[in-house]
Write a protein that holds these residues in place. Sequence first.
Motif, PDB file in Angstrom:
ATOM      1  N   PRO B 399       9.785  -0.429  13.445  1.00 58.29           N
ATOM      2  CA  PRO B 399      10.815  -2.070  13.020  1.00 58.29           C
ATOM      3  C   PRO B 399      12.229  -1.972  12.545  1.00 58.29           C
ATOM      4  O   PRO B 399      12.298  -0.792  10.917  1.00 58.29           O
ATOM      5  CB  PRO B 399       9.824  -2.645  12.184  1.00 58.29           C
ATOM      6  CG  PRO B 399       8.901  -2.210  11.765  1.00 58.29           C
ATOM      7  CD  PRO B 399       8.333  -0.487  12.600  1.00 58.29           C
ATOM      8  N   ARG B 406       9.137   0.769   5.680  1.00 58.17           N
ATOM      9  CA  ARG B 406       9.031   0.456   7.113  1.00 58.17           C
ATOM     10  C   ARG B 406       7.732   2.156   5.948  1.00 58.17           C
ATOM     11  O   ARG B 406       6.544   0.975   6.938  1.00 58.17           O
ATOM     12  CB  ARG B 406       9.366   1.343   8.224  1.00 58.17           C
ATOM     13  CG  ARG B 406      10.455   0.849   8.782  1.00 58.17           C
ATOM     14  CD  ARG B 406      11.390   1.586   9.781  1.00 58.17           C
ATOM     15  NE  ARG B 406      12.476   1.771   9.536  1.00 58.17           N
ATOM     16  CZ  ARG B 406      13.191   2.892   9.165  1.00 58.17           C
ATOM     17  NH1 ARG B 406      12.669   3.655   9.784  1.00 58.17           N
ATOM     18  NH2 ARG B 406      14.538   2.588   8.921  1.00 58.17           N
ATOM     19  N   SER B 408       6.557   1.027   3.482  1.00 51.58           N
ATOM     20  CA  SER B 408       5.178   0.317   2.649  1.00 51.58           C
ATOM     21  C   SER B 408       3.874  -0.258   3.103  1.00 51.58           C
ATOM     22  O   SER B 408       2.798  -0.455   2.556  1.00 51.58           O
ATOM     23  CB  SER B 408       6.192  -1.154   1.987  1.00 51.58           C
ATOM     24  OG  SER B 408       6.355  -1.869   3.611  1.00 51.58           O
ATOM     25  N   GLY B 409       4.339  -0.333   5.079  1.00 49.04           N
ATOM     26  CA  GLY B 409       2.428  -0.659   5.425  1.00 49.04           C
ATOM     27  C   GLY B 409       1.680   0.959   5.312  1.00 49.04           C
ATOM     28  O   GLY B 409       0.138   0.264   4.266  1.00 49.04           O
ATOM     29  N   PRO B 410       1.907   1.709   5.578  1.00 51.11           N
ATOM     30  CA  PRO B 410       1.499   3.258   6.117  1.00 51.11           C
ATOM     31  C   PRO B 410       0.758   3.145   4.660  1.00 51.11           C
ATOM     32  O   PRO B 410       0.157   3.957   4.206  1.00 51.11           O
ATOM     33  CB  PRO B 410       1.622   4.415   6.849  1.00 51.11           C
ATOM     34  CG  PRO B 410       2.587   3.063   7.752  1.00 51.11           C
ATOM     35  CD  PRO B 410       3.209   1.886   6.634  1.00 51.11           C
ATOM     36  N   GLN B 411       1.939   3.431   3.472  1.00 53.19           N
ATOM     37  CA  GLN B 411       1.026   3.588   2.446  1.00 53.19           C
ATOM     38  C   GLN B 411       0.991   2.467   0.658  1.00 53.19           C
ATOM     39  O   GLN B 411       0.650   3.068  -0.154  1.00 53.19           O
ATOM     40  CB  GLN B 411       2.717   4.187   1.335  1.00 53.19           C
ATOM     41  CG  GLN B 411       2.988   5.512   2.417  1.00 53.19           C
ATOM     42  CD  GLN B 411       4.255   6.270   1.843  1.00 53.19           C
ATOM     43  OE1 GLN B 411       4.580   6.349   0.537  1.00 53.19           O
ATOM     44  NE2 GLN B 411       4.352   7.695   2.075  1.00 53.19           N
ATOM     45  N   ALA B 412       0.811   1.644   1.985  1.00 51.08           N
ATOM     46  CA  ALA B 412      -0.373   0.692   1.431  1.00 51.08           C
ATOM     47  C   ALA B 412       0.704   0.565  -0.472  1.00 51.08           C
ATOM     48  O   ALA B 412      -0.247   0.589  -1.277  1.00 51.08           O
ATOM     49  CB  ALA B 412      -1.505   0.990   0.263  1.00 51.08           C
ATOM     50  N   PHE B 413       2.346  -0.156  -0.230  1.00 50.27           N
ATOM     51  CA  PHE B 413       2.838  -0.905  -1.328  1.00 50.27           C
ATOM     52  C   PHE B 413       2.074  -1.690  -1.984  1.00 50.27           C
ATOM     53  O   PHE B 413       1.517  -2.844  -1.342  1.00 50.27           O
ATOM     54  CB  PHE B 413       4.054  -0.837  -1.295  1.00 50.27           C
ATOM     55  CG  PHE B 413       5.137   1.070  -0.769  1.00 50.27           C
ATOM     56  CD1 PHE B 413       6.519   0.666  -0.998  1.00 50.27           C
ATOM     57  CD2 PHE B 413       4.377   1.372  -0.978  1.00 50.27           C
ATOM     58  CE1 PHE B 413       7.257   1.995  -0.933  1.00 50.27           C
ATOM     59  CE2 PHE B 413       4.538   2.999  -1.389  1.00 50.27           C
ATOM     60  CZ  PHE B 413       6.042   2.636  -0.904  1.00 50.27           C
ATOM     61  N   ASP B 414       2.392  -1.850  -3.491  1.00 50.79           N
ATOM     62  CA  ASP B 414       1.867  -3.833  -4.075  1.00 50.79           C
ATOM     63  C   ASP B 414       3.547  -4.825  -4.339  1.00 50.79           C
ATOM     64  O   ASP B 414       4.187  -3.483  -4.086  1.00 50.79           O
ATOM     65  CB  ASP B 414       1.307  -3.457  -5.041  1.00 50.79           C
ATOM     66  CG  ASP B 414       1.425  -2.210  -6.149  1.00 50.79           C
ATOM     67  OD1 ASP B 414       0.173  -1.799  -7.523  1.00 50.79           O
ATOM     68  OD2 ASP B 414       2.572  -2.143  -6.008  1.00 50.79           O
ATOM     69  N   ILE B 418       6.871  -3.023  -3.918  1.00 48.62           N
ATOM     70  CA  ILE B 418       8.176  -4.103  -2.863  1.00 48.62           C
ATOM     71  C   ILE B 418       9.802  -4.862  -3.433  1.00 48.62           C
ATOM     72  O   ILE B 418      10.295  -4.755  -3.184  1.00 48.62           O
ATOM     73  CB  ILE B 418       7.568  -5.062  -2.080  1.00 48.62           C
ATOM     74  CG1 ILE B 418       6.372  -3.802  -0.989  1.00 48.62           C
ATOM     75  CG2 ILE B 418       8.079  -5.750  -0.999  1.00 48.62           C
ATOM     76  CD1 ILE B 418       5.327  -4.585   0.209  1.00 48.62           C
TER      77      ILE B 418
END
Lengths: 210, 638
Positions: B399, B406, B408-414, B418
């Motif tokens: 996206p 981009r 932040s999803g796969p790396q599970a940012f809190d 973010i």
Amino acid sequence: MGVVSQMPVAEGKSVQQTVELLTRKLEILGAEKQGTFCVDCETYHTAASTLGSQGQAGKLMYVMHNSEYPLSCFALFENGPCLIADTNFDVLMVKLKGFFQSAKASKIETRGTRYQYCDFLVKVGTVTMGPSARGISVEVEYGPCVVASDCWSLLLEFLQSFLGSHTPGAPAVFGNRHDVVYGPADTMVQYMELFNKIRKQQQVPVAGIR
Amino acid sequence: MSGVRAVRISIESACEKQVQEVGLDGTETYLQPLSMSQNLARLAQRIDFSQGSGSEEEEAAGAEGDAQDWAGAGSSADQDDEEGLVKFQPSLWPWDSVRNNLRSALTEMCVLYDVLSIVRDKKFMTLDPVSQDALPPKQNPQTLQLISKKKSLAGAAQILLKGAERLTKSVTENQENKLQRDFNSELLRLRQHWKLRKVGDKILGDLSYRSAGSLFPHHGTFEVIKNTDIDLDKKIPEDYCPLDVQIPSDLEGSAYIKVSIQKQAPDIGDLGTVNLFKRPLPKSKPGSPHWQTKLEAAQNVLLCKEIFAQLSREAVQIKSQIPHIVVKNQIISQPFPSLQLSISLCHSSNDKKSQKSATEKPSPEDHLYVLEHNLHLLIREFHKQTLSSIMMPHPASAPFGHKRMRLSGPQAFDKNEINSLQSSEGLLEKIIKQAKHIFLRSRTAATIDSLASRIEDPQIQAHWSNINDVYESSVKVLITSQGYEQICKSIQLQLNIGVEQIRVVHRDGRVITLSHQEQELQDFLLSQFVMDLKVAVRLWFSFPVTSVKIFQKVMFYKIANGVIFVDHSKKCSGIKWKVETLFIKWSCLCLHLALASYDFFQNSFQIFSRNFDLKCLQINYKHKEAITSKGVLFLKNN
């Protein structure tokens, strides 16, 4: 690193009251409220068409979301790998309807308040399946440390301070690998196990601590 | 060698007589040798008169002649008869040849003599030098080269000239054709600057910034039409163009963003007065066609609209302590309590009606051109960000959005992570911050300047740094006393002017933060003035007296800074004298202080007494009467 445990409901009280008790304890301790959290889980099982003639039982796949990681989606198998993906994964699951079918009435979630006490993050939530509340989940996270073996004793002490006798033992997630770096996937595995346990209990739980 | 017997050598002369014949019995008959005259004759015959001295050719001929002579000298008939080819006739007497030769020589000499005598007269014969042939050209090969080169160059020049002729012909043709430009060539020129596309039978163009990264929803399409209102019979006007562009009606005219700061807050009723003075159109480049200027003006209007739309959106959405007001084409906000910042979009269409009404002259101080320029820059920055490689998705199926977002999803940012990724400041906030800083800076400069002009002693100097940030400037302030500059170096202040406060760094390391209040800065600077004065005065106190003159009624002290007259009636000596002089010195000091203090304190002693050295002022007051009663007159050197 964090630990997720289930708090049994106190005798003669409802789930909500127990939750209120816990939160009051935390507030007396000095924690400050920082909003709400939500963790939910959906179950899928592999479609019968892909099983072939072996007749093996379909594997269960859990797709979970955690408000702590708002842009991520977790997908895990029971004893298998855990995938951390973007939120587009949900849309992908729709496309994979042919391979993964949603199990009936499988959505389970926990909602509650989030407290911050210095470096500790405490989340107390009510586990609900559909309209009914099934139990209480407590998650405690110690931010600064990511290695389990280093801070387990500290966490235990903290848990004892407000959970009292209901303090859990070391989570199974660590197993033998105490020195491995802890990640969000481990938290989700713990939640998954908790949800499974709660699902097995049919009524309001009295069951012991994990 | 010694010891060896000498060899006997016998010598015989070789002059033997020639053998004529040898008899049968071995007796030899000798020829008689030639006598002297016979020998001479023989030799004479051997002279070859034809032989020159030292000539080889003639020697060969001479050798031949010798042989022939020998043949003749033998005078034996036998030999002559055998050689029938011998041209030489057997001579009668040996001197014959000599005589003949001499005779021929004489003949020749006579001839030569005759010729020379005739030539000498120059009447019948003259001597002329033989014309010599021209020297054979030694540089033959080089000249040939030169000539060949010349020829080849001439050939090349010919070709080039032909080409140049053709070019000039075509250029003149173009010049002629310019006046009768045709639609297609003009369209080609238009295409070089703007994006065009053909829709049906219409030609549409795009003048929005969408391809440059803008997200404004305006379509920004213009239409290209053929200019057919030309009368071929009449003369074609100079600026005739077969092409015309039709821009959207809401982009007509010209626009600009006006940012201004006003001191007093206006009444609410005044809001809504729309400032629409027409700024003179920016001069277009002289060679650019009229459609270029039209399109550029329309694009500028679109950009101004986008800026204003972004600002008003943020003004409404962002929560701030004092809410921003958006009215018609103005955004009003209050960065400081008594200050009002207004950003307005001034769009004047080209109608003749509005031209008449726009008679207001814009006041130049009102409009902060810097901020307008910065607004343009900021919106372009925003455009570029949407197109930057950080934004473009990799892989292509990912996206849109910032690259780290981009992940932040796969790396599970809190949430904390973010938030740190997203830039939190919008356009309006940035502009307000910049405006605040500009205002604070100009006010600080005004304060320092007013103090400098009001107070003569001590002096204040301000050194402004050239390199500043949008949100921060700095100035170095020095306060010195005249005559004591080297000594009173202690008052050096570095002021860092930020967005809302001024930070003062003292030379001795103290850091003081002043708010944006003007009075605070003024008070602080005045306190510094007095500090400097105290130091200066302390030094002045220890002035050396250069000369003393005592008259009957007046004592006259000359010091470095001036002259002191003291009126005294009686003589004093010893300790009394010392006390007297000390008292005089002290009085002068106080007088000086009083004079200096009076200069800038004016009437507001009460306010400053809190901040400054009370003791100093009190002494001043206490001794005022003493001074006058003592009668000390101090004239300070200026």
